[in-house]
Structures are given as structure tokens and as C-alpha cells.
Write a protein that holds these residues in place. Structure first.
Motif, PDB file in Angstrom:
ATOM      1  N   ASP A 264      14.359 -17.040  21.083  1.00 49.01           N
ATOM      2  CA  ASP A 264      13.802 -15.824  21.421  1.00 49.01           C
ATOM      3  C   ASP A 264      14.221 -14.948  19.795  1.00 49.01           C
ATOM      4  O   ASP A 264      12.665 -14.369  19.391  1.00 49.01           O
ATOM      5  N   ILE A 265      14.756 -15.771  19.086  1.00 53.75           N
ATOM      6  CA  ILE A 265      14.569 -15.151  17.861  1.00 53.75           C
ATOM      7  C   ILE A 265      13.369 -16.038  16.625  1.00 53.75           C
ATOM      8  O   ILE A 265      12.660 -15.143  16.279  1.00 53.75           O
ATOM      9  N   PHE A 266      13.532 -17.242  16.972  1.00 53.08           N
ATOM     10  CA  PHE A 266      12.732 -17.747  16.213  1.00 53.08           C
ATOM     11  C   PHE A 266      11.231 -17.395  16.655  1.00 53.08           C
ATOM     12  O   PHE A 266       9.976 -17.220  16.018  1.00 53.08           O
ATOM     13  N   ASP A 267      11.100 -16.916  17.979  1.00 56.28           N
ATOM     14  CA  ASP A 267      10.205 -16.145  18.244  1.00 56.28           C
ATOM     15  C   ASP A 267       8.996 -14.870  17.734  1.00 56.28           C
ATOM     16  O   ASP A 267       7.958 -14.896  17.216  1.00 56.28           O
ATOM     17  N   ARG A 268      10.476 -14.409  17.478  1.00 54.69           N
ATOM     18  CA  ARG A 268       9.925 -13.013  16.939  1.00 54.69           C
ATOM     19  C   ARG A 268       9.861 -12.834  14.802  1.00 54.69           C
ATOM     20  O   ARG A 268       8.608 -12.768  14.742  1.00 54.69           O
ATOM     21  N   VAL A 269      10.500 -14.329  14.476  1.00 59.80           N
ATOM     22  CA  VAL A 269      10.106 -14.614  13.116  1.00 59.80           C
ATOM     23  C   VAL A 269       8.235 -14.661  12.804  1.00 59.80           C
ATOM     24  O   VAL A 269       7.740 -14.077  11.659  1.00 59.80           O
ATOM     25  N   VAL A 270       8.184 -15.593  13.900  1.00 58.23           N
ATOM     26  CA  VAL A 270       6.955 -16.344  13.635  1.00 58.23           C
ATOM     27  C   VAL A 270       5.686 -14.422  13.945  1.00 58.23           C
ATOM     28  O   VAL A 270       4.776 -14.914  13.201  1.00 58.23           O
TER      29      VAL A 270
ATOM     30  N   ASN B 120      11.833 -13.573 -11.157  1.00 61.67           N
ATOM     31  CA  ASN B 120      12.890 -12.169 -12.233  1.00 61.67           C
ATOM     32  C   ASN B 120      14.092 -11.367 -10.796  1.00 61.67           C
ATOM     33  O   ASN B 120      12.965 -11.270  -9.807  1.00 61.67           O
ATOM     34  N   ARG B 121      15.012 -12.168 -11.383  1.00 61.25           N
ATOM     35  CA  ARG B 121      15.465 -11.250  -9.747  1.00 61.25           C
ATOM     36  C   ARG B 121      15.705  -9.800  -9.755  1.00 61.25           C
ATOM     37  O   ARG B 121      15.557  -9.424  -8.714  1.00 61.25           O
ATOM     38  N   ARG B 122      15.447  -8.798 -10.377  1.00 61.43           N
ATOM     39  CA  ARG B 122      16.123  -7.439 -10.408  1.00 61.43           C
ATOM     40  C   ARG B 122      13.930  -6.992  -9.532  1.00 61.43           C
ATOM     41  O   ARG B 122      14.867  -6.490  -8.778  1.00 61.43           O
ATOM     42  N   ILE B 123      12.902  -7.138 -10.512  1.00 61.41           N
ATOM     43  CA  ILE B 123      11.750  -6.888  -9.351  1.00 61.41           C
ATOM     44  C   ILE B 123      12.174  -7.474  -8.332  1.00 61.41           C
ATOM     45  O   ILE B 123      11.586  -7.241  -6.843  1.00 61.41           O
ATOM     46  N   SER B 124      12.348  -9.296  -7.889  1.00 61.07           N
ATOM     47  CA  SER B 124      12.616  -9.846  -6.955  1.00 61.07           C
ATOM     48  C   SER B 124      13.715  -8.432  -5.577  1.00 61.07           C
ATOM     49  O   SER B 124      12.765  -8.466  -4.617  1.00 61.07           O
ATOM     50  N   ASN B 125      14.905  -7.986  -6.839  1.00 61.19           N
ATOM     51  CA  ASN B 125      15.581  -7.910  -5.118  1.00 61.19           C
ATOM     52  C   ASN B 125      14.906  -6.218  -4.517  1.00 61.19           C
ATOM     53  O   ASN B 125      15.083  -5.686  -4.023  1.00 61.19           O
ATOM     54  N   LEU B 126      14.283  -5.597  -6.287  1.00 62.34           N
ATOM     55  CA  LEU B 126      13.715  -4.828  -6.344  1.00 62.34           C
ATOM     56  C   LEU B 126      12.576  -4.614  -4.888  1.00 62.34           C
ATOM     57  O   LEU B 126      12.683  -3.404  -3.726  1.00 62.34           O
ATOM     58  N   LEU B 127      11.851  -5.096  -4.807  1.00 65.05           N
ATOM     59  CA  LEU B 127      10.407  -5.968  -3.327  1.00 65.05           C
ATOM     60  C   LEU B 127      11.167  -6.144  -2.129  1.00 65.05           C
ATOM     61  O   LEU B 127      10.669  -5.261  -1.376  1.00 65.05           O
ATOM     62  N   SER B 128      12.351  -6.927  -2.465  1.00 72.29           N
ATOM     63  CA  SER B 128      12.768  -7.460  -0.326  1.00 72.29           C
ATOM     64  C   SER B 128      13.876  -6.508  -0.331  1.00 72.29           C
ATOM     65  O   SER B 128      13.853  -6.232   0.683  1.00 72.29           O
ATOM     66  N   ASN B 129      14.155  -5.785  -1.045  1.00 72.53           N
ATOM     67  CA  ASN B 129      15.683  -4.529  -0.010  1.00 72.53           C
ATOM     68  C   ASN B 129      14.632  -3.405   0.172  1.00 72.53           C
ATOM     69  O   ASN B 129      15.027  -2.148   0.149  1.00 72.53           O
ATOM     70  N   ALA B 130      13.316  -3.520  -0.051  1.00 67.43           N
ATOM     71  CA  ALA B 130      12.565  -2.359   0.009  1.00 67.43           C
ATOM     72  C   ALA B 130      13.367  -1.110  -0.777  1.00 67.43           C
ATOM     73  O   ALA B 130      13.153   0.322   0.091  1.00 67.43           O
TER      74      ALA B 130
ATOM     75  N   HIS C  12       9.847  -9.148   9.712  1.00 66.38           N
ATOM     76  CA  HIS C  12      11.267  -9.471  10.704  1.00 66.38           C
ATOM     77  C   HIS C  12      12.532  -8.546   9.779  1.00 66.38           C
ATOM     78  O   HIS C  12      12.754  -7.798  10.606  1.00 66.38           O
ATOM     79  N   HIS C  13      13.017  -8.490   8.116  1.00 69.06           N
ATOM     80  CA  HIS C  13      14.196  -8.264   8.499  1.00 69.06           C
ATOM     81  C   HIS C  13      13.790  -7.012   8.661  1.00 69.06           C
ATOM     82  O   HIS C  13      14.846  -6.401   7.998  1.00 69.06           O
ATOM     83  N   ARG C  14      12.935  -6.546   7.406  1.00 62.69           N
ATOM     84  CA  ARG C  14      12.270  -5.017   7.167  1.00 62.69           C
ATOM     85  C   ARG C  14      11.232  -5.163   7.857  1.00 62.69           C
ATOM     86  O   ARG C  14      10.014  -5.208   7.452  1.00 62.69           O
ATOM     87  N   PRO C  15      10.742  -4.349   9.031  1.00 62.09           N
ATOM     88  CA  PRO C  15       9.579  -3.945   9.190  1.00 62.09           C
ATOM     89  C   PRO C  15       8.982  -3.480   8.774  1.00 62.09           C
ATOM     90  O   PRO C  15       9.118  -2.546   7.745  1.00 62.09           O
ATOM     91  N   GLY C  16       7.244  -3.791   8.533  1.00 60.87           N
ATOM     92  CA  GLY C  16       7.010  -2.841   7.951  1.00 60.87           C
ATOM     93  C   GLY C  16       6.516  -3.326   6.267  1.00 60.87           C
ATOM     94  O   GLY C  16       5.416  -2.972   5.684  1.00 60.87           O
TER      95      GLY C  16
ATOM     96  N   GLU D 248       5.653  -5.768   5.127  1.00 53.28           N
ATOM     97  CA  GLU D 248       4.727  -6.647   4.904  1.00 53.28           C
ATOM     98  C   GLU D 248       3.401  -6.378   4.818  1.00 53.28           C
ATOM     99  O   GLU D 248       2.155  -6.356   3.581  1.00 53.28           O
ATOM    100  N   LYS D 249       3.270  -4.864   4.574  1.00 54.23           N
ATOM    101  CA  LYS D 249       2.230  -3.943   4.501  1.00 54.23           C
ATOM    102  C   LYS D 249       2.316  -3.762   3.258  1.00 54.23           C
ATOM    103  O   LYS D 249       0.803  -3.629   2.305  1.00 54.23           O
ATOM    104  N   PHE D 250       3.490  -2.750   2.277  1.00 56.04           N
ATOM    105  CA  PHE D 250       3.395  -2.488   1.456  1.00 56.04           C
ATOM    106  C   PHE D 250       3.188  -4.316   0.370  1.00 56.04           C
ATOM    107  O   PHE D 250       2.821  -4.288  -0.546  1.00 56.04           O
ATOM    108  N   LEU D 251       4.252  -5.340   1.040  1.00 50.80           N
ATOM    109  CA  LEU D 251       3.293  -6.702   0.091  1.00 50.80           C
ATOM    110  C   LEU D 251       2.104  -6.245  -0.775  1.00 50.80           C
ATOM    111  O   LEU D 251       1.577  -6.506  -1.138  1.00 50.80           O
ATOM    112  N   PHE D 252       1.276  -6.712   0.541  1.00 52.46           N
ATOM    113  CA  PHE D 252      -0.208  -6.765   0.768  1.00 52.46           C
ATOM    114  C   PHE D 252      -1.321  -5.727  -0.251  1.00 52.46           C
ATOM    115  O   PHE D 252      -1.928  -5.411  -1.038  1.00 52.46           O
TER     116      PHE D 252
END
Length: 495
Positions: free
Chosen positions: A18-24, A177-187, A220-224, A226-230
Motif C-alpha cells: 500500500d505504501i509502495f503504491d502511494r509512492v508510485v 550543495n547541502r544548504r540549497i538541497s535542504n532548503l528545497l527538500s524541506n519546502a 509523497h513526503h511533501r504533497p504538492g 513536485e509542482k514547485f520543483l517544476f
């Protein structure tokens, strides 16, 4: 600036369906859809072979074919890795090579000739000199590491060049670049303008920005998110680059000897010579038992006649059972009794299913029981909870009581500035976040934070950014409401 965006996608072998299906559906499919709709974007992608197999097995062939299509269209470039997400630095050399070769073999089976990586990603960005030498000998040209591997400190590596590894002549390295990676992934920012400001002056220079994140973060971990990523990927402020293309745009910064490290380790950990503390800590007897058990099973299986069916069956199970997660979940920083037991049971069953002597099975049973008994003991006695209390003992005291009034008030100014900047950029959720942080600090409720609000501010802001507290002639009504009393008041302060 050239943005080298790297995503790593992986799911543990025993992940619940069920978790795998959600991630996909929440992450992988939206990422593929977004890339198909934005033909100018490029993505450096690592997909461990165990995930590729699972996707195909569970009926998600569209994800595999979608990634293959994007690679053929020139939007995705694959990196290579360990097939079953093994923690490579602590494995014997033969096992490291086997994991890497299996990863390439399995992924080539599903993706075809388009899967031909020249870049290597070690799971958890775990590194030592042995990894560099093996990777170079296997024909890879590039390695990506966390910036802390450069010299044990952050913000030290240059973003204007690549480096060559002293111990593996010809092998080149780029740093995350750890700081910018964390900034983005932590929303911590969802506005392109503020994101550009966080990147800083290099956004207008011939530099590179390598962000490296788990792909499951987006959707998955942070809904929505992915829209900001694009949105940020589509911005015209930067160009996109594959890691393999860096040689065309950057010069060598010389030879270096990266430190043993991972992408989660801190400067203090390296000073204490604990580069792999979440996977193997000298003062963690449970992890020590796990590794002893793993080495025992490896040695036992490899002692068999390699031509027998017994060996082939055991070897397949062993490859799958070396995933790094089992040690990570026993670190106490992260804890899962379920994962610890399941992984140890898998190792036990490898030996029990062999046509081998009873003594080997008795030893496997002993290891399994020792791991289980110790893990349950830690759970029952409350050691896990106590460990977390001790780790954050300093946080049990409110920030306002463990710092002097001048620095506390300086932090209020820093939070206020970040709050007002977020509001100006129309990032109202973020503005509320920093306002609430100020309220927490004044009330003392910051003691309940999982990630302390001051530490969180450090990830998005260079502190101090405001001028020194004592040099202000006046303050906003908001700031004064949350200041601590300060005995020394310069004559230019207004009453």
C-alpha cells in the motif's frame, strides 16, 4: 549558473504494497508526467535496480517505460549505484563490485542500451577511498559526494570547478550543495524569487549548483512540492546540465582526497571520527552484532561451490539482504524494531535454507537471537526514549534561558526579518511559520521542537544577517514585544 538536479529514487525490498503504491502514484508518475510536459528540463536520476524490479513486478511498467522514453529523448541521464542499496564502504571489495555490477546488469535488462552511466552514486553518498578506487577501475568517470567530504566543513568547496580524486587518478567529483538541497527538500521556500535569493550571487555566474535529494520527497513526503520543483526548474534564471556534461563547462580545481563521509553527517561527527555513525557506530553494540551477522552470512555463502543451485539461491537472497536500512533503523537516532527483526530473520533464513552443517545454522540462530534480544531489551527498558532525551538534553532548556539577552534579541530580529521577507514575497505560510517561531521562543515552547526553530532558521539564512542588535536606534513594535529585558542600554536607544 548551471543547475545539476539529481534525484535518487529507491524503496526498501520489504516495503508494504500500500505504501509502495502511494509512492508510485504520488511521486514517480507525477515526476515523469512533469518532465514529459517540459521538454527543456534535464534530470540526473539514480534508480536502484531493486526498485526497477519491483516496479515491473507490481505492474508499474509505465514508470519504467516512461523513464526510458525520457532518457531516449535526452531529458534523463542515469547514474549507477548498488543494486540493493547496500552501505558500500563497510562491505568487502568483492561484495561492492557485485552490487555495482548487478545494478548495471538489471537496469540494462529493463532500460536497454540507453542505460549506460558514466556517473556513480554510492547509497547515502557513503564514501571512502576504497569506493573511489573500485569505481574508477569499473570505468566510471564521475562521482558525486556531499560537500562535507571536501574537507570536513560546509561551504568550503568551490562551485566553479570540478575536482579529481587523488587516490583514483582520472575520477572526477562534483559536490552536492547541502544548504540549497535542504532548503528545497524541506519546502522552506515555495517562491522562485526567494529561491534565487537563497542561491546567492552565483546564480548570475558560470558556476554549478548540484542539488541532490530523494525523489520521493516530491509528492509523497511533501504533497504538492513536485509542482514547485517544476516551477523552479522551468525558470529562465539557470541552464540545466547533466553531470557528464560538466567537463565541457568547468575546469579542474586540482586533486583532492575526500574524507570518509555520508550526505547526513555533520562537522562535529567528523571531528569525533564518526563518519558513518547512523550505520555503524563504535558505541552501538546492536549495529556491531548486525554487521558481524552480515559478514558471517557472506563468508558462509561464498564458501559454497558456486556452481550449485544451493549457492545460486542463497546468493540471490544475500544480495537482497545487504540493504543499508537495517543498520540505519538500529542507530537509535532512528529506530524500528520491525525492520531490525525482519532484516536479521532474512539473514537467518539464508543459512537455514542451505544444505550445510548444523553448526552453521546454530551460529545463525545465535546471531539472530542476540540481535533480537538486545533490540527488545532496548525497547522494553526505555533506552531508546532515554537516548533521544539525552541527545537533546540541551534543548530541554528554553533558548531564552541558555543564551544571553543580547544574542536572544538578535535572533528575534533575524526571525522578524525572515518573516517580513516571506510576507513581501507572498509566501504567507512561511511568514506565519517564522512568526510562530518567535512566539515559541518568548513562551519557552521551543523545548518541544523536533527540529529546533533556531536550527531551522540557520538552514535558510546566514546568521547574523541583520546588523548587530546594539547598533539599532529603533525597533518595530512587534520586535520590542518579544525582546528580553537588557540591562545595558546605549544612550541612543529611544525610550
Amino acid at each position: 549558473m548551471y543547475w545539476i538536479n539529481f534525484l535518487h529514487i529507491y524503496q526498501p525490498r520489504g516495503q508494504a504494497k500500500d505504501i509502495f503504491d502511494r509512492v508510485v502514484n504520488e511521486s514517480y508518475r507525477p515526476l515523469i508526467k512533469g518532465l514529459k510536459e517540459n521538454k527543456s528540463l534535464k534530470l540526473n536520476l539514480n534508480i536502484n535496480a531493486c526498485l526497477t524490479e519491483r516496479l515491473f513486478k507490481d505492474g508499474y511498467q509505465d514508470v519504467v517505460s516512461g523513464l526510458k522514453f525520457l532518457a531516449q529523448r535526452g531529458q534523463v541521464e542515469f547514474t549507477d549505484s548498488a543494486a540493493y542499496h547496500a552501505f558500500l564502504p563497510l562491505l568487502p571489495e568483492t561484495e561492492i563490485k557485485r552490487q555495482i555490477n548487478l545494478n548495471r546488469e538489471i537496469n540494462r535488462k529493463y532500460f536497454g542500451k540507453i542505460y549506460n552511466p558514466s556517473v556513480f552514486f554510492s547509497p547515502e553518498m557513503a564514501y571512502n577511498k576504497k569506493i573511489a578506487r573500485i569505481v574508477k577501475n569499473l570505468g566510471y568517470q564521475w562521482l558525486i559526494l556531499d560537500e562535507i567530504a571536501y574537507n570536513g566543513k560546509l561551504n568550503q568547496a568551490s562551485w566553479f570547478c570540478f575536482y579529481e580524486i587523488e587516490e583514483a587518478p582520472g575520477l572526477k567529483v562534483l559536490f552536492k550543495n547541502r544548504r540549497i538541497s535542504n532548503l528545497l527538500s524541506n519546502a522552506l521556500t515555495r517562491n522562485i524569487g526567494s529561491f534565487k535569493k537563497e542561491i546567492g550571487p552565483i546564480v548570475k555566474e558560470d558556476a554549478y549548483l548540484l542539488t541532490a535529494m530523494d525523489g520521493e520527497t516530491f509528492g509523497h513526503h511533501r504533497p504538492g512540492l513536485e509542482k514547485f520543483l517544476f516551477q523552479v526548474l522551468s525558470a529562465k534564471a539557470w541552464k540545466h546540465l547533466f553531470i557528464s556534461e560538466a567537463l565541457k563547462h568547468f575546469q579542474s580545481g586540482g586533486k583532492i582526497s575526500p574524507l570518509d563521509s555520508t550526505w547526513t553527517i555533520e562537522e562535529e561527527d567528523l571531528k569525533e571520527k564518526k563518519p558513518y555513525k547512523l550505520w555503524h557506530s563504535a558505541d552501538n553494540p546492536l549495529q556491531k552484532l548486525q554487521w558481524q551477522f552480515s559478514y558471517f552470512v557472506i563468508k558462509t555463502v561464498e564458501s559454497l561451490n558456486h556452481k550449485t543451485v544451493d549457492y545460486q539461491r542463497a546468493r540471490r537472497k544475500l544480495d537482497q539482504s545487504l540493504e543499508s536500512c537495517q543498520y540505519w533503523w538500529a542507530s537509535l537516532y532512528w529506530w524500528s524494531l520491525e525492520m531490525i527483526e525482519a532484516s536479521s530473520y532474512n539473514l537467518r533464513q539464508i543459512i537455514f535454507n542451505l544444505k550445510t552443517s548444523t553448526s552453521f545454522k546454530k551460529k545463525a540462530e545465535k546471531f539472530y537471537r542476540q540481535v533480537l534480544d538486545l533490540a527488545f531489551k532496548w525497547q522494553r527498558t526505555g533506552l531508546v526514549r532515554e537516548f533521544h532525551k539525552q541527545e537533546k538534553k540541551w534543548q530541554a532548556v528554553p533558548f531564552k534561558e541558555r543564551t544571553n539577552p543580547e544574542w536572544y534579541n538578535q535572533m528575534i530580529l533575524e526571525f522578524e526579518a525572515e518573516m517580513r521577507r516571506a510576507a513581501k514575497d507572498e509566501e504567507y505560510e512561511r511568514a506565519i511559520k517564522w512568526r510562530d517561531a518567535i512566539i515559541k521562543l518568548k513562551s519557552g515552547a521551543d523545548v518541544y521542537d523536533v527540529l529546533h526553530v533556531v536550527n531551522e532558521l540557520w538552514t535558510v539564512r546566514r546568521i547574523p544577517s541583520c546588523k548587530p542588535f546594539l547598533k539599532y536606534k529603533k525597533f518595530s513594535r512587534f520586535a520590542k514585544e518579544y525582546f528580553l529585558p537588557f540591562n545595558y542600554k546605549p544612550k541612543y536607544w529611544k525610550k
